[in-house]
Scaffold this motif. Structure first.
Motif, mmCIF file in Angstrom:
data_model
loop_
_atom_site.group_PDB
_atom_site.id
_atom_site.type_symbol
_atom_site.label_atom_id
_atom_site.label_comp_id
_atom_site.label_asym_id
_atom_site.label_seq_id
_atom_site.Cartn_x
_atom_site.Cartn_y
_atom_site.Cartn_z
ATOM 1 N N SER A 37 39.993 37.892 37.442
ATOM 2 C CA SER A 37 39.896 36.589 36.788
ATOM 3 C C SER A 37 39.293 35.599 37.764
ATOM 4 O O SER A 37 39.352 35.786 38.984
ATOM 5 N N ALA A 38 38.707 34.542 37.226
ATOM 6 C CA ALA A 38 38.121 33.520 38.081
ATOM 7 C C ALA A 38 39.201 32.867 38.926
ATOM 8 O O ALA A 38 40.319 32.654 38.475
ATOM 9 N N GLU A 147 32.996 31.714 45.186
ATOM 10 C CA GLU A 147 32.761 32.431 43.940
ATOM 11 C C GLU A 147 33.588 33.709 43.826
ATOM 12 O O GLU A 147 33.364 34.524 42.928
ATOM 13 N N ALA A 149 36.483 36.152 42.772
ATOM 14 C CA ALA A 149 37.370 36.238 41.617
ATOM 15 C C ALA A 149 38.616 37.033 41.999
ATOM 16 O O ALA A 149 38.538 38.008 42.761
ATOM 17 N N THR A 150 39.749 36.616 41.488
ATOM 18 C CA THR A 150 40.998 37.323 41.777
ATOM 19 C C THR A 150 40.880 38.782 41.350
ATOM 20 O O THR A 150 40.454 39.090 40.244
#
Length: 230
Positions: A37-38, A147, A149-150
């Motif tokens: 996820s972001a 940038e 993401a998880t």
């Protein structure tokens, strides 16, 4: 037949390769339940410190030539004695340094020949860990993680200064970074080549018996957790 079997066994011992593969970020499992996820860059802001444990490992590898070129082997030594931290501000690493206790390195490869004397040789000669126990790396340029993401891996180039055997040299390390929410996992994407002479290290050689390459490499995977606010 006995002679043929003996010669064949000797050739196998000299040429087989039992060295473990390079360390990689995939060696550390992602946090259970983490989905890609972001990530808000602010989620990374703060100081992250290396966590001791089985997943934090640093090591070196170097090629050995045996019996005047009749056999070759890659020696691999590793240790979990790694300390260090990263400071992240607005999604960018602004400061960071790591240290590895070389005096605690253990050789885990099995070349079919005794390896116990390697550690002693590193201590008293080659790396001279009695005098220079630590290898250190200090980050000298920002690393952009805005940038990331998880739960996903981001590649980055880390520029800094490597201190080995008391000698500092500029170095650029290709790494993979993964943010698992509670943890940051950082690891070399490929071993980092080091020319021994650049750090005042003389490559060991026993004429006719064994010779060590003029270049070696180091690799690592470290797990970092956010430091408690003071």
């Amino acid at each position: 037949v006995v002679v043929v079997v003996a010669v064949g066994a000797g050739a196998f011992v000299l040429t087989r390769s039992d060295s473990p593969p390079p360390l990689a970020i995939d060696d550390v499992a992602g946090a259970e339940g983490t989905t890609a996820s972001a990530a808000d860059p602010a989620d990374l802001d703060g100081t992250w410190r290396v966590v001791a444990g089985d997943d934090t490992v640093a090591g070196l590898r170097i090629d050995e030539e045996r019996a005047a070129g009749l056999g070759a082997h890659t020696a691999v030594g590793r240790t979990g004695e790694v300390t260090g931290s990263l400071v992240v501000d607005d999604g960018r690493v602004t400061d960071g340094s790591f240290a590895v206790d070389l005096s605690t390195i253990e050789f885990t490869d099995d070349p079919g020949l005794p390896v116990a004397n390697r550690s002693e040789y590193l201590r008293t000669k080659a790396l001279e860990t009695d005098e220079f126990p630590d290898a250190r790396f200090e980050v000298t340029a920002p690393i952009d993680l805005t940038e990331i993401a998880t739960g996903t891996v981001r590649a980055a180039q880390v520029r800094g200064v490597l201190e080995l055997h008391g000698v500092e040299r500029p170095a650029t390390i290709a790494v993979d970074v993964r943010f698992d929410g509670a943890d940051v996992v950082l690891g070399t994407s490929e071993p980092v080549t080091v020319r021994l002479a650049d750090h005042g290290i003389e490559a060991p050689e026993i004429p006719g018996v064994a010779k060590v390459a003029a270049e070696g490499s180091f690799e690592f995977v470290v797990v970092l957790q956010r430091a408690a606010a003071s």
